[in-house]
Design an enzyme around this catalytic site. Sequence first.
Site, mmCIF file in Angstrom:
data_model
loop_
_atom_site.group_PDB
_atom_site.id
_atom_site.type_symbol
_atom_site.label_atom_id
_atom_site.label_comp_id
_atom_site.label_asym_id
_atom_site.label_seq_id
_atom_site.Cartn_x
_atom_site.Cartn_y
_atom_site.Cartn_z
ATOM 1 N N THR A 15 12.925 18.674 2.901
ATOM 2 C CA THR A 15 11.952 17.778 2.254
ATOM 3 C C THR A 15 10.534 18.075 2.748
ATOM 4 O O THR A 15 9.574 17.936 1.982
ATOM 5 C CB THR A 15 12.273 16.284 2.480
ATOM 6 O OG1 THR A 15 12.160 15.981 3.866
ATOM 7 C CG2 THR A 15 13.649 15.915 1.964
ATOM 8 N N ASN A 16 10.405 18.493 3.987
ATOM 9 C CA ASN A 16 9.064 18.868 4.476
ATOM 10 C C ASN A 16 8.563 20.133 3.788
ATOM 11 O O ASN A 16 7.377 20.247 3.481
ATOM 12 C CB ASN A 16 9.065 19.034 6.001
ATOM 13 C CG ASN A 16 8.945 17.699 6.701
ATOM 14 O OD1 ASN A 16 7.887 17.079 6.699
ATOM 15 N ND2 ASN A 16 10.048 17.240 7.276
ATOM 16 N N HIS A 112 7.622 17.038 14.312
ATOM 17 C CA HIS A 112 8.648 16.321 15.081
ATOM 18 C C HIS A 112 8.623 14.845 14.678
ATOM 19 O O HIS A 112 7.539 14.256 14.591
ATOM 20 C CB HIS A 112 8.403 16.478 16.592
ATOM 21 C CG HIS A 112 9.456 15.806 17.399
ATOM 22 N ND1 HIS A 112 10.710 16.347 17.578
ATOM 23 C CD2 HIS A 112 9.475 14.604 18.029
ATOM 24 C CE1 HIS A 112 11.442 15.514 18.296
ATOM 25 N NE2 HIS A 112 10.716 14.447 18.579
ATOM 26 N N ASP A 153 8.957 21.013 22.111
ATOM 27 C CA ASP A 153 8.032 19.926 21.740
ATOM 28 C C ASP A 153 6.882 19.776 22.739
ATOM 29 O O ASP A 153 6.300 18.693 22.855
ATOM 30 C CB ASP A 153 8.782 18.581 21.582
ATOM 31 C CG ASP A 153 9.834 18.632 20.496
ATOM 32 O OD1 ASP A 153 9.585 19.284 19.467
ATOM 33 O OD2 ASP A 153 10.904 18.028 20.672
ATOM 34 N N ALA A 182 4.698 9.550 7.196
ATOM 35 C CA ALA A 182 4.029 10.360 8.221
ATOM 36 C C ALA A 182 4.237 11.867 8.023
ATOM 37 O O ALA A 182 3.289 12.595 7.745
ATOM 38 C CB ALA A 182 4.480 9.911 9.611
HETATM 39 C C1 GAR Z 1 12.591 16.096 9.767
HETATM 40 O O1 GAR Z 1 12.642 14.727 10.042
HETATM 41 C C2 GAR Z 1 11.949 16.850 10.922
HETATM 42 O O2 GAR Z 1 10.892 16.164 11.506
HETATM 43 C C3 GAR Z 1 13.107 16.937 11.878
HETATM 44 O O3 GAR Z 1 14.227 17.209 11.055
HETATM 45 C C4 GAR Z 1 14.024 16.676 9.745
HETATM 46 C C5 GAR Z 1 14.171 17.791 8.734
HETATM 47 O O4 GAR Z 1 14.122 17.321 7.424
HETATM 48 N N1 GAR Z 1 12.869 17.955 12.867
HETATM 49 C C6 GAR Z 1 13.257 17.859 14.125
HETATM 50 O O5 GAR Z 1 13.887 16.928 14.570
HETATM 51 C C7 GAR Z 1 12.839 19.029 15.002
HETATM 52 N N2 GAR Z 1 12.920 18.678 16.396
HETATM 53 P P1 GAR Z 1 13.817 18.264 6.182
HETATM 54 O O6 GAR Z 1 14.761 19.472 6.244
HETATM 55 O O7 GAR Z 1 14.145 17.397 4.986
HETATM 56 O O8 GAR Z 1 12.378 18.673 6.219
#
Ligand code: GAR
Length: 203
Positions: A15-16, A112, A153, A182
Site C-alpha cells: 500500500t505504501n 516505520h 530503525d 501518516a
Molecule cells: C507498513 O505499515 C510499514 O510501515 C511496515 O509494514 C507495513 C507494510 O505495508 N514496515 C515495517 O514494519 C518495517 N519495519 P505495505 O506493504 O502495505 O506498504
Amino acid sequence: MEKIKVAVLVSGGGTNLGALIEAEKKGIIKSGKLSLVISNKVGAYALERAKAAGIEALTVTKAECGSQEAFEDRLIMELQSRGIELIVLAGFMAILSEKFTRAFDGRIINVHPSLIPSFCGKGFYGLRVHEAALEYGVKVTGATVHYVNEIPDGGKIILQKSVSIKEGDTPEVLQRRVMEKAEWIILPKACELVSKRLLSERV
Ligand code: GAR
C-alpha cells in the site's frame, strides 16, 4: 526535467508503494522517477501494483541466492546496473547489513509504523509494532520516515506524523489508521525531499 532514479523494495501488499505511485501521478513526487520495484517475497501483491503502473518489477529471494551476503550482492547488482540513486524501503521485511547500507550511504530511506524511538528496532515490524503500542497503552503513535544505516530503525529521522489511539482499537484498526493518516502522506513527501536533495548534489 532531470530526475533521480528511485527503486522501491517491498515484501507484501505494497500500500505504501501504491501511495508513492499515486504521488508521482499527482506531481507530489517530481524530482524522482519510480523506476524499479524489488520484492524479496514470491507473489507479493506489491509486484502487481508495480506492473499495473508500468514499473519494472523483480523478485529476489534470500533462499534463491543461498545466503544473506549473496542476497545483498544480488540486490546491489540489480540496483547499480540500472543506475538507481535512491532506495525506498516500503514494507521491506529484511534487515540489511552495513555492507549494503554503506553502498548507498544517505540514499536509503524507510517508513516505520511508529514514532521512533518508540516501538522500533529488531523484532518490531508490521502488526507487531501496533500490538506493542496498544499493550503499552500509549495514547499517541504515528509513523516515521528515516535514513537507513546499519542499526535497525537507527538512522536520522526525515519526517514524522502522529496519530491518535482510540478506545477499543485493535492492532489491525490501528495499523490502517497509521497507514492512512501518516505513512501514505509522509513517505511520498520524504521521497520528494530526498530526491530533490540528491538532484541538487548531482555534479
Ligand atoms: C507498513 O505499515 C510499514 O510501515 C511496515 O509494514 C507495513 C507494510 O505495508 N514496515 C515495517 O514494519 C518495517 N519495519 P505495505 O506493504 O502495505 O506498504
